[in-house]
Design an enzyme around this catalytic site. Structure first.
Site, short mmCIF file in Angstrom:
data_model
loop_
_atom_site.label_atom_id
_atom_site.label_comp_id
_atom_site.label_asym_id
_atom_site.label_seq_id
_atom_site.Cartn_x
_atom_site.Cartn_y
_atom_site.Cartn_z
N LYS A 1 -0.01 15.75 46.77
CA LYS A 1 -1.29 16.27 47.48
C LYS A 1 -1.68 17.63 46.04
CE LYS A 1 -3.00 18.16 51.42
NZ LYS A 1 -3.00 17.84 52.57
N LYS B 1 -5.11 19.25 45.65
CA LYS B 1 -6.55 20.04 45.40
C LYS B 1 -7.70 19.74 44.56
CE LYS B 1 -5.21 22.03 49.08
NZ LYS B 1 -5.49 22.20 50.88
N ASP C 1 -7.59 16.72 47.72
CA ASP C 1 -8.38 17.85 49.41
C ASP C 1 -9.43 18.42 48.77
OD1 ASP C 1 -8.52 19.01 51.40
OD2 ASP C 1 -6.20 19.81 51.93
N GLU D 1 -9.07 13.09 50.94
CA GLU D 1 -8.65 14.61 52.93
C GLU D 1 -9.79 15.49 53.06
OE1 GLU D 1 -5.14 16.23 53.74
OE2 GLU D 1 -5.58 18.73 54.11
N GLU E 1 -7.83 18.80 59.79
CA GLU E 1 -6.36 19.69 60.83
C GLU E 1 -7.79 21.10 61.08
OE1 GLU E 1 -6.24 20.80 55.82
OE2 GLU E 1 -7.15 22.12 56.50
N HIS F 1 -0.89 17.77 59.95
CA HIS F 1 -0.95 19.27 59.11
C HIS F 1 -0.02 19.81 58.33
CE1 HIS F 1 -3.60 23.02 58.20
NE2 HIS F 1 -3.19 22.38 57.04
N GLU G 1 2.68 17.17 55.48
CA GLU G 1 2.81 17.89 54.39
C GLU G 1 4.26 18.72 54.13
OE1 GLU G 1 -0.61 20.10 54.86
OE2 GLU G 1 -1.11 20.05 52.79
#
Ligand code: 0YR
Ligand code: MG
Length: 372
Positions: A172, A174, A203, A229, A255, A305, A327
């Protein structure tokens, strides 16, 4: 199992890198803020919520545990858990000042500690106590290589290391630069580096607005993004529903949601495809199960999360039938009696009785903070 003591704690654990950033936060420590509950038969359960380690706000959580919840718990039987959850969550005084936020984070900690005690009393790991394992293999996806604060060279090196040396097949990354084209360029480079076989989720941590997300998703069309996300502000049901209708990239979120009611709003609006509950923000394991069951009833996958930051999600992912992958952020694992262990991209199934939340005494000694 009469409850004799409720002892709040605050522990600030340093991250594995000096500091990291996502689009919204920069942090240097993870806060483990919760309570140890002791019963008359000599058992103790540990539960905690997760914070960005700001002492003043962490102390609001421990004050809520000490002054509001502990007096409601002392003398009660820990196995009367269902009734106790209602007594705490629907207590008129607390309900008036907070159905979400600090009071709910404190409730999460208490609820997890009670599950920990019950599973320990049954001498079973939580997943087994809840009904047994659905699988022998919970796959981890790696978020710790993808921070927004990592420059391109570090991002590519971390992604390659995770895939080629550590056995992860899911990452994942960011996103959330002021100019989304910077994120498109980073994602293209990662995709090129790791190849088409690796699943890449992204995310946004709630930073961008709807038009930015729409433009970004159009540009990201050919990058095979597994999910996007928290693209928008956490509570924006209609915005997420619009985005979900406007892009083929599946939306993931949860989350930052405190209640099963919030999840119900997103799910009924068609605003979420991957459901991401967190025991440390919902009212503990009790409310997590309600959310996971809700997802199951809608045939939606549950992807909790950060399994490392709340050890409990490893147990829940082994047990709950709607669970899929989990995760991986390895910040706090070494501070528990049974550390989380990921090998070749798979979470080892925990075997100690309880919820996996027993904090090491040495970590309290070294990283514990005064409550006032
Ligand atoms: C840092 N995981 C997350 C960290 C992480 C956050 O703010 O708490 O990035 O928890 O979004 O999916
Ligand atoms: Mg996230």
């Amino acid at each position: 199992m009469k409850i004799t003591k409720v002892e709040p704690f605050i522990v600030h654990l340093p991250l594995t890198s000096d500091s990291i950033s996502d689009s919204t936060h920069s942090i240097t420590h993870w806060g483990v803020v919760g309570a140890k509950i002791t019963t008359s038969d000599g058992r103790s359960g540990y539960g905690f919520t997760g914070t960005h380690a700001h002492l003043a706000s962490d102390r609001l959580i421990t004050a809520c545990i000490r002054d509001c919840y502990a007096p409601l718990l002392i003398g009660e039987d820990a196995s009367d858990h269902s009734r106790l959850w209602r007594k705490l969550a629907r207590n008129p005084a607390l309900q008036w000042v907070g159905r979400a936020g600090i009071t709910h984070l404190a409730l999460a900690a208490i609820d997890v500690a009670l599950w920990d005690i019950k599973a320990k009393a049954a001498d079973q790991p939580l997943w087994s106590y809840l009904g047994g394992a659905r699988t022998d293999r919970v796959e981890a996806y790696n978020t710790d290589i993808g921070w927004l604060s990592f420059g391109l060279a570090d991002l590519l090196a971390g992604a390659a290391r995770a895939v080629e040396e550590e056995g992860f097949s899911r990452l994942k990354i960011k996103v959330g630069h002021d100019d989304p084209n910077v994120d498109i360029a980073r994602l293209s480079a990662v995709r090129e580096r790791v190849g088409s076989g690796v699943r890449i989720a992204i995310d946004g941590n709630g930073k961008w607005d709807l038009p930015t997300c729409m433009r970004f998703c159009a540009s990201a069309r050919d990058l095979d993004i597994y999910w996007f996300e928290e693209p928008l502000w956490y509570d924006d049901v209609e915005g997420h529903a619009s985005l979900a209708r406007g892009t083929s990239i599946p939306i993931a979120l949860g989350e930052q949601l405190y209640t099963v009611d919030a999840f119900r709003s997103f799910i009924s609006a068609g605003a979420v495809s991957y459901v991401q509950p967190d025991v440390t923000r919902l009212g503990g394991i009790t409310e997590y199960i309600q959310v996971a069951d809700l997802a199951l009833a809608h045939r939606l996958p549950v992807v909790p999360h950060a399994g490392e930051m709340s050890q409990v999600h490893v147990h829940l992912s082994y047990w709950h039938p709607a669970s899929t992958i989990l995760e991986y952020i390895p910040w706090i694992k070494d501070h528990f009696e049974e550390p989380i262990d990921v090998r070749e991209g798979v979470y080892r199934r925990p075997e100690h009785p309880g919820a996996g939340t027993t904090v090491l005494e040495s970590s309290f000694d070294r990283y514990g903070k005064a409550l006032a």
